[in-house]
Design a protein around this motif. Sequence first.
Motif, PDB file in Angstrom:
ATOM      1  N   VAL A  82       0.845  -1.189   0.000  1.00 55.19           N
ATOM      2  CA  VAL A  82       0.000   0.000   0.000  1.00 55.19           C
ATOM      3  C   VAL A  82       0.881   1.241   0.000  1.00 55.19           C
ATOM      4  CG1 VAL A  82      -1.811   1.279   1.220  1.00 55.19           C
ATOM      5  CG2 VAL A  82      -1.798  -1.231   1.276  1.00 55.19           C
ATOM      6  N   ASP A  83       0.669   2.092  -0.995  1.00 50.08           N
ATOM      7  CA  ASP A  83       1.317   3.405  -1.063  1.00 50.08           C
ATOM      8  C   ASP A  83       0.265   4.438  -0.681  1.00 50.08           C
ATOM      9  OD1 ASP A  83       4.022   3.165  -1.750  1.00 50.08           O
ATOM     10  OD2 ASP A  83       3.542   2.862  -3.857  1.00 50.08           O
ATOM     11  N   ALA A  84       0.488   5.084   0.446  1.00 45.09           N
ATOM     12  CA  ALA A  84      -0.420   6.131   0.916  1.00 45.09           C
ATOM     13  C   ALA A  84       0.355   7.442   0.906  1.00 45.09           C
ATOM     14  CB  ALA A  84      -0.910   5.820   2.324  1.00 45.09           C
ATOM     15  N   PRO A  85      -0.090   8.416   0.132  1.00 50.33           N
ATOM     16  CA  PRO A  85       0.616   9.691   0.082  1.00 50.33           C
ATOM     17  C   PRO A  85       0.866  10.254   1.489  1.00 50.33           C
ATOM     18  CG  PRO A  85      -1.102   9.646  -1.568  1.00 50.33           C
ATOM     19  CD  PRO A  85      -1.289   8.423  -0.715  1.00 50.33           C
ATOM     20  N   GLY A  86       2.110  10.651   1.724  1.00 54.40           N
ATOM     21  CA  GLY A  86       2.470  11.223   3.015  1.00 54.40           C
ATOM     22  C   GLY A  86       2.843  10.196   4.068  1.00 54.40           C
ATOM     23  N   GLU A  87       2.806   8.924   3.731  1.00 57.45           N
ATOM     24  CA  GLU A  87       3.134   7.841   4.667  1.00 57.45           C
ATOM     25  C   GLU A  87       4.136   6.902   4.007  1.00 57.45           C
ATOM     26  OE1 GLU A  87       1.836   7.260   7.791  1.00 57.45           O
ATOM     27  OE2 GLU A  87       0.647   9.099   7.660  1.00 57.45           O
ATOM     28  N   PRO A  88       4.976   6.230   4.812  1.00 56.38           N
ATOM     29  CA  PRO A  88       5.828   5.197   4.221  1.00 56.38           C
ATOM     30  C   PRO A  88       4.950   4.047   3.704  1.00 56.38           C
ATOM     31  CG  PRO A  88       6.561   5.765   6.446  1.00 56.38           C
ATOM     32  CD  PRO A  88       5.237   6.425   6.237  1.00 56.38           C
ATOM     33  N   ALA A  89       5.324   3.464   2.589  1.00 55.95           N
ATOM     34  CA  ALA A  89       4.580   2.328   2.044  1.00 55.95           C
ATOM     35  C   ALA A  89       4.728   1.136   2.990  1.00 55.95           C
ATOM     36  CB  ALA A  89       5.102   1.975   0.662  1.00 55.95           C
ATOM     37  N   TRP A  90       3.724   0.250   2.951  1.00 55.77           N
ATOM     38  CA  TRP A  90       3.789  -0.955   3.781  1.00 55.77           C
ATOM     39  C   TRP A  90       3.242  -2.139   2.995  1.00 55.77           C
ATOM     40  CZ3 TRP A  90      -0.067   2.728   4.855  1.00 55.77           C
ATOM     41  CH2 TRP A  90      -1.383   2.288   4.761  1.00 55.77           C
ATOM     42  N   SER A  91       3.554  -3.355   3.490  1.00 56.79           N
ATOM     43  CA  SER A  91       2.984  -4.547   2.875  1.00 56.79           C
ATOM     44  C   SER A  91       2.224  -5.336   3.930  1.00 56.79           C
ATOM     45  CB  SER A  91       4.067  -5.419   2.227  1.00 56.79           C
ATOM     46  OG  SER A  91       4.846  -6.066   3.194  1.00 56.79           O
ATOM     47  N   GLY A  92       1.240  -6.077   3.459  1.00 57.12           N
ATOM     48  CA  GLY A  92       0.404  -6.866   4.350  1.00 57.12           C
ATOM     49  C   GLY A  92      -0.833  -6.090   4.767  1.00 57.12           C
ATOM     50  N   PHE A  93      -1.699  -6.766   5.506  1.00 61.83           N
ATOM     51  CA  PHE A  93      -2.923  -6.155   6.009  1.00 61.83           C
ATOM     52  C   PHE A  93      -2.618  -5.512   7.357  1.00 61.83           C
ATOM     53  CE2 PHE A  93      -6.961  -6.847   8.502  1.00 61.83           C
ATOM     54  CZ  PHE A  93      -7.583  -5.712   8.014  1.00 61.83           C
ATOM     55  N   HIS A  94      -2.719  -4.187   7.417  1.00 62.08           N
ATOM     56  CA  HIS A  94      -2.426  -3.431   8.629  1.00 62.08           C
ATOM     57  C   HIS A  94      -3.552  -2.450   8.914  1.00 62.08           C
ATOM     58  CE1 HIS A  94       1.620  -4.942   9.252  1.00 62.08           C
ATOM     59  NE2 HIS A  94       1.773  -4.889   7.937  1.00 62.08           N
ATOM     60  N   PRO A  95      -4.602  -2.917   9.602  1.00 63.57           N
ATOM     61  CA  PRO A  95      -5.732  -2.029   9.880  1.00 63.57           C
ATOM     62  C   PRO A  95      -5.347  -0.797  10.686  1.00 63.57           C
ATOM     63  CG  PRO A  95      -5.963  -4.118  11.067  1.00 63.57           C
ATOM     64  CD  PRO A  95      -4.798  -4.259  10.139  1.00 63.57           C
ATOM     65  N   GLY A  96      -4.367  -0.916  11.550  1.00 64.04           N
ATOM     66  CA  GLY A  96      -3.926   0.239  12.336  1.00 64.04           C
ATOM     67  C   GLY A  96      -3.318   1.335  11.466  1.00 64.04           C
ATOM     68  N   ARG A  97      -2.582   0.946  10.470  1.00 64.38           N
ATOM     69  CA  ARG A  97      -1.990   1.943   9.567  1.00 64.38           C
ATOM     70  C   ARG A  97      -3.060   2.592   8.701  1.00 64.38           C
ATOM     71  NH1 ARG A  97       3.971   0.399   7.647  1.00 64.38           N
ATOM     72  NH2 ARG A  97       3.994   2.649   7.425  1.00 64.38           N
ATOM     73  N   ILE A  98      -4.040   1.799   8.286  1.00 63.45           N
ATOM     74  CA  ILE A  98      -5.143   2.351   7.492  1.00 63.45           C
ATOM     75  C   ILE A  98      -5.920   3.351   8.335  1.00 63.45           C
ATOM     76  CG2 ILE A  98      -7.321   1.784   6.351  1.00 63.45           C
ATOM     77  CD1 ILE A  98      -5.926  -0.921   5.554  1.00 63.45           C
ATOM     78  N   LYS A  99      -6.180   3.002   9.581  1.00 64.27           N
ATOM     79  CA  LYS A  99      -6.894   3.912  10.484  1.00 64.27           C
ATOM     80  C   LYS A  99      -6.089   5.193  10.692  1.00 64.27           C
ATOM     81  CE  LYS A  99      -9.112   4.269  14.948  1.00 64.27           C
ATOM     82  NZ  LYS A  99      -9.504   3.565  16.181  1.00 64.27           N
ATOM     83  N   LYS A 100      -4.767   5.065  10.804  1.00 66.19           N
ATOM     84  CA  LYS A 100      -3.910   6.245  10.973  1.00 66.19           C
ATOM     85  C   LYS A 100      -4.036   7.183   9.772  1.00 66.19           C
ATOM     86  CE  LYS A 100       0.864   7.705  11.381  1.00 66.19           C
ATOM     87  NZ  LYS A 100       2.248   7.328  11.181  1.00 66.19           N
ATOM     88  N   VAL A 101      -4.037   6.636   8.565  1.00 63.79           N
ATOM     89  CA  VAL A 101      -4.196   7.465   7.365  1.00 63.79           C
ATOM     90  C   VAL A 101      -5.549   8.169   7.405  1.00 63.79           C
ATOM     91  CG1 VAL A 101      -4.453   7.418   4.844  1.00 63.79           C
ATOM     92  CG2 VAL A 101      -2.636   6.092   5.931  1.00 63.79           C
ATOM     93  N   ALA A 102      -6.597   7.425   7.748  1.00 69.65           N
ATOM     94  CA  ALA A 102      -7.942   8.016   7.803  1.00 69.65           C
ATOM     95  C   ALA A 102      -8.011   9.123   8.852  1.00 69.65           C
ATOM     96  CB  ALA A 102      -8.971   6.933   8.105  1.00 69.65           C
ATOM     97  N   THR A 103      -7.432   8.876  10.013  1.00 72.03           N
ATOM     98  CA  THR A 103      -7.446   9.868  11.085  1.00 72.03           C
ATOM     99  C   THR A 103      -6.665  11.108  10.687  1.00 72.03           C
ATOM    100  OG1 THR A 103      -7.647   8.120  12.737  1.00 72.03           O
ATOM    101  CG2 THR A 103      -6.878  10.256  13.516  1.00 72.03           C
TER     102      THR A 103
END
Length: 113
Positions: free
Chosen positions: A57-78
Motif C-alpha cells: 500500500v502506497d499512501a501519500p504522506g506515509e511510508p509504504a507498507w505490505s500486508g494487512f495493517h488495519p492500524g496503519r489504514i486507520k492512521k491514514v484516515a485519522t
Amino acid sequence: MGEETLTVYSKSGCVQCDATYRALRKFDLPYEVVDVERTPGVANELRDRGFASLPVVDAPGEPAWSGFHPGRIKKVATSRELAGRPDGAHRGARSAGGVDPPPTQAPESRNVL
C-alpha cells in the motif's frame, strides 16, 4: 487540495488484499488497485523496493507498507480527518484497468510476490 488516492498493489486470490480493500472502504479512503500479475514490471519494482508480500500500500504522506495493517489504514484516515477532509460518500475502489477488483477466497499463500 483534493483527496489523494492510495495505491494498493495486489493480485487475485490474495486474502490480505481483500481485507485491505474492506478496511479502506470502511474508512472511506479512495484507492486504486494495480494488479501485479497484469501490469508488467510492477512485481519486480516492488521487490526492488524491498517488498516480498502483498498487498503493498502506497499512501501519500506515509511510508509504504505490505500486508494487512488495519492500524496503519486507520492512521491514514485519522490524519485526513484532522487535516479537514470533509465526510463524503463512499468512494470504493477504482482499478488501474477500470475494473473493480473481484472478491476472492483463495488461500493466504497468494499474497506472496
